[in-house]
Enzyme design. Structure first.
Site, PDB file in Angstrom:
ATOM      1  N   VAL A  43      -1.862  15.108  53.940  1.00 41.84           N
ATOM      2  CA  VAL A  43      -0.829  14.589  54.840  1.00 41.84           C
ATOM      3  C   VAL A  43      -1.243  14.670  56.303  1.00 41.84           C
ATOM      4  O   VAL A  43      -0.657  13.978  57.158  1.00 41.84           O
ATOM      5  CB  VAL A  43       0.517  15.330  54.648  1.00 41.84           C
ATOM      6  CG1 VAL A  43       1.115  15.023  53.299  1.00 41.84           C
ATOM      7  CG2 VAL A  43       0.363  16.825  54.868  1.00 41.84           C
ATOM      8  N   THR A  68       3.452  27.379  52.349  1.00 45.53           N
ATOM      9  CA  THR A  68       4.708  28.101  52.136  1.00 45.53           C
ATOM     10  C   THR A  68       4.610  29.617  52.177  1.00 45.53           C
ATOM     11  O   THR A  68       5.604  30.297  51.941  1.00 45.53           O
ATOM     12  CB  THR A  68       5.307  27.705  50.773  1.00 45.53           C
ATOM     13  OG1 THR A  68       4.397  28.078  49.734  1.00 45.53           O
ATOM     14  CG2 THR A  68       5.571  26.219  50.709  1.00 45.53           C
ATOM     15  N   SER A 110      13.451  25.121  54.218  1.00 46.60           N
ATOM     16  CA  SER A 110      13.524  26.463  53.638  1.00 46.60           C
ATOM     17  C   SER A 110      14.609  27.302  54.281  1.00 46.60           C
ATOM     18  O   SER A 110      14.930  27.132  55.473  1.00 46.60           O
ATOM     19  CB  SER A 110      12.180  27.166  53.819  1.00 46.60           C
ATOM     20  OG  SER A 110      12.261  28.537  53.523  1.00 46.60           O
ATOM     21  N   TYR A 166       5.960  30.761  59.206  1.00 47.33           N
ATOM     22  CA  TYR A 166       6.365  29.745  58.233  1.00 47.33           C
ATOM     23  C   TYR A 166       7.752  29.196  58.563  1.00 47.33           C
ATOM     24  O   TYR A 166       7.952  27.976  58.630  1.00 47.33           O
ATOM     25  CB  TYR A 166       6.347  30.345  56.829  1.00 47.33           C
ATOM     26  CG  TYR A 166       7.044  29.494  55.793  1.00 47.33           C
ATOM     27  CD1 TYR A 166       6.563  28.233  55.475  1.00 47.33           C
ATOM     28  CD2 TYR A 166       8.184  29.954  55.143  1.00 47.33           C
ATOM     29  CE1 TYR A 166       7.207  27.436  54.540  1.00 47.33           C
ATOM     30  CE2 TYR A 166       8.831  29.166  54.202  1.00 47.33           C
ATOM     31  CZ  TYR A 166       8.348  27.909  53.907  1.00 47.33           C
ATOM     32  OH  TYR A 166       8.987  27.129  52.985  1.00 47.33           O
ATOM     33  N   ASN A 195      15.038  30.903  47.178  1.00 49.81           N
ATOM     34  CA  ASN A 195      13.829  31.297  46.450  1.00 49.81           C
ATOM     35  C   ASN A 195      13.704  30.507  45.153  1.00 49.81           C
ATOM     36  O   ASN A 195      14.355  30.829  44.155  1.00 49.81           O
ATOM     37  CB  ASN A 195      13.854  32.800  46.159  1.00 49.81           C
ATOM     38  CG  ASN A 195      13.513  33.625  47.371  1.00 49.81           C
ATOM     39  OD1 ASN A 195      14.142  33.487  48.421  1.00 49.81           O
ATOM     40  ND2 ASN A 195      12.514  34.483  47.248  1.00 49.81           N
ATOM     41  N   ARG A 234      18.151  38.456  47.106  1.00 51.54           N
ATOM     42  CA  ARG A 234      17.635  37.099  47.174  1.00 51.54           C
ATOM     43  C   ARG A 234      18.493  36.175  46.305  1.00 51.54           C
ATOM     44  O   ARG A 234      19.198  36.621  45.403  1.00 51.54           O
ATOM     45  CB  ARG A 234      16.181  37.036  46.704  1.00 51.54           C
ATOM     46  CG  ARG A 234      15.176  37.665  47.640  1.00 51.54           C
ATOM     47  CD  ARG A 234      15.038  36.878  48.926  1.00 51.54           C
ATOM     48  NE  ARG A 234      14.017  37.447  49.806  1.00 51.54           N
ATOM     49  CZ  ARG A 234      14.274  38.326  50.776  1.00 51.54           C
ATOM     50  NH1 ARG A 234      15.517  38.750  50.969  1.00 51.54           N
ATOM     51  NH2 ARG A 234      13.311  38.779  51.538  1.00 51.54           N
TER      52      ARG A 234
END
Length: 336
Positions: A43, A68, A110, A166, A195, A234
């Site tokens: 990309v 990631t 994210s 990130y 997650n 999480r």
């Protein structure tokens, strides 16, 4: 996901560099639907985009390409910025340069953009943003913020404040896409994923997530190590649920411009997830190590009510069901 896209669109083309951190060999992924045309390219390479767009005028783009690794990004910030930020700008420039503006771009961002998110003071009920847990705080094993409780993350109420490279690159990616799309009449749809785990995830990538790592340790008969005090929370969402959401976003009549939070809608401690995995394999009980990782947030889970409203979507799998699907897939893969 590719199978769902093939059902909805006449032609589906995937651009992927088949990065060796994810793919052990540069071969077509077995899980990619047979009808999908695979173009191997990066990309960040403008020539790859020009070659692709000479043959394809997209109606909808699903932008999944990203580096990631939260912890990895602290040591390899240029690599993460190149893929997540420059890769996105190369795509946008190429679309304009080739007069190939799509109707809609769906970006998978994210929950890392939120950082620690918002917390509520126990005495007053006031919301506040504690910010990043510093190295000094973590060294003292002060895991939580005293006198406060975390709240669910939602784009409508939670202000982004990333605490990792990130997360910062993903927030920049969101801003770039939104500003560009609104300037040229393209619909931007931004997902903030919690997650994600499940069958198909890379088993060789050390930054792919803890669930596959936990499965491999338990399968080997080892006790799973738990960072901090094991009470980190999480929102584990199965890839099947995420894929349904992404596919729905490609054709939803009016998803709007507010980022859409995608998760299971509930928080689980790391200890709970590890315990379920250990039980599945009959492994020793997980153990707390007190270790920690810079850039990790203490707690994170999503309010998914907005996704239900605009996509008519809701998560279908419980954590126990998802772990069984992941573990059985790993068993089958390693038996090959």
């Amino acid at each position: 996901m590719s199978a769902g896209l093939v059902e909805r669109f006449d032609r589906v083309v995937a651009l992927d560099n088949l990065h060796p951190q994810i793919h052990p060999t540069p071969e077509r992924p077995a899980a990619l639907a047979a009808q999908v045309e695979l173009v191997v390219g990066d990309v960040t390479d403008p020539d790859a985009w020009d070659t692709l767009l000479a043959d394809v005028t997209p109606d909808v783009i699903v932008h999944l390409a990203a580096e990631t690794g939260t912890g990895q990004s602290l040591a390899e910030s240029t690599r993460h910025a190149m893929t997540n930020v420059v890769g996105t700008t190369q795509m946008l420039d190429a679309l304009l340069r080739n007069s190939a503006l799509p109707r809609r771009i769906v970006l998978c961002s994210s929950r890392a953009v939120y950082g620690e998110g918002a917390w509520r003071r126990e005495d007053t009920g006031e919301l506040f943003y504690p910010g990043q847990r510093t190295a000094e705080i973590l060294e003292r094993h002060e895991w939580d913020f005293a006198g406060a409780e975390p709240v669910a993350m939602a784009a409508s109420t939670t202000t982004p404040a990333p605490v990792s490279i990130y997360g910062a690159t993903k927030l920049a990616q969101e801003a770039l896409l939104t500003a560009w799309a609104q300037s040229f009449g393209v619909e931007p749809v931004v997902f903030r994923l919690q997650n994600v785990y499940g069958p198909g995830q890379s088993l060789i990538n050390p930054y792919t997530g803890i669930m596959s790592l936990f499965c491999r340790l338990a399968k080997a008969g080892e006790s799973i190590p738990l960072y901090e005090d094991g009470e980190v929370r999480r929102d584990f969402v199965l890839i099947d649920d995420v894929a349904r959401a992404v596919v729905a976003a490609t054709t939803a009549p009016a998803p709007g411009r507010l980022p859409i939070d995608i998760g299971s809608g509930e928080d689980q401690t790391i200890a709970t997830a590890a315990g379920l995995i250990a039980a599945y394999y009959g492994a020793p009980a997980p153990h707390v190590t007190g270790q920690y990782r810079q850039g990790d947030v203490r707690h994170a889970w999503a309010d998914v009510s907005h996704a239900a409203e605009v996509l008519d979507w809701s998560p279908q799998y419980s954590l126990a069901e998802g772990i069984e699907l992941l573990a059985s897939w790993i068993d089958a893969e390693q038996a090959r």
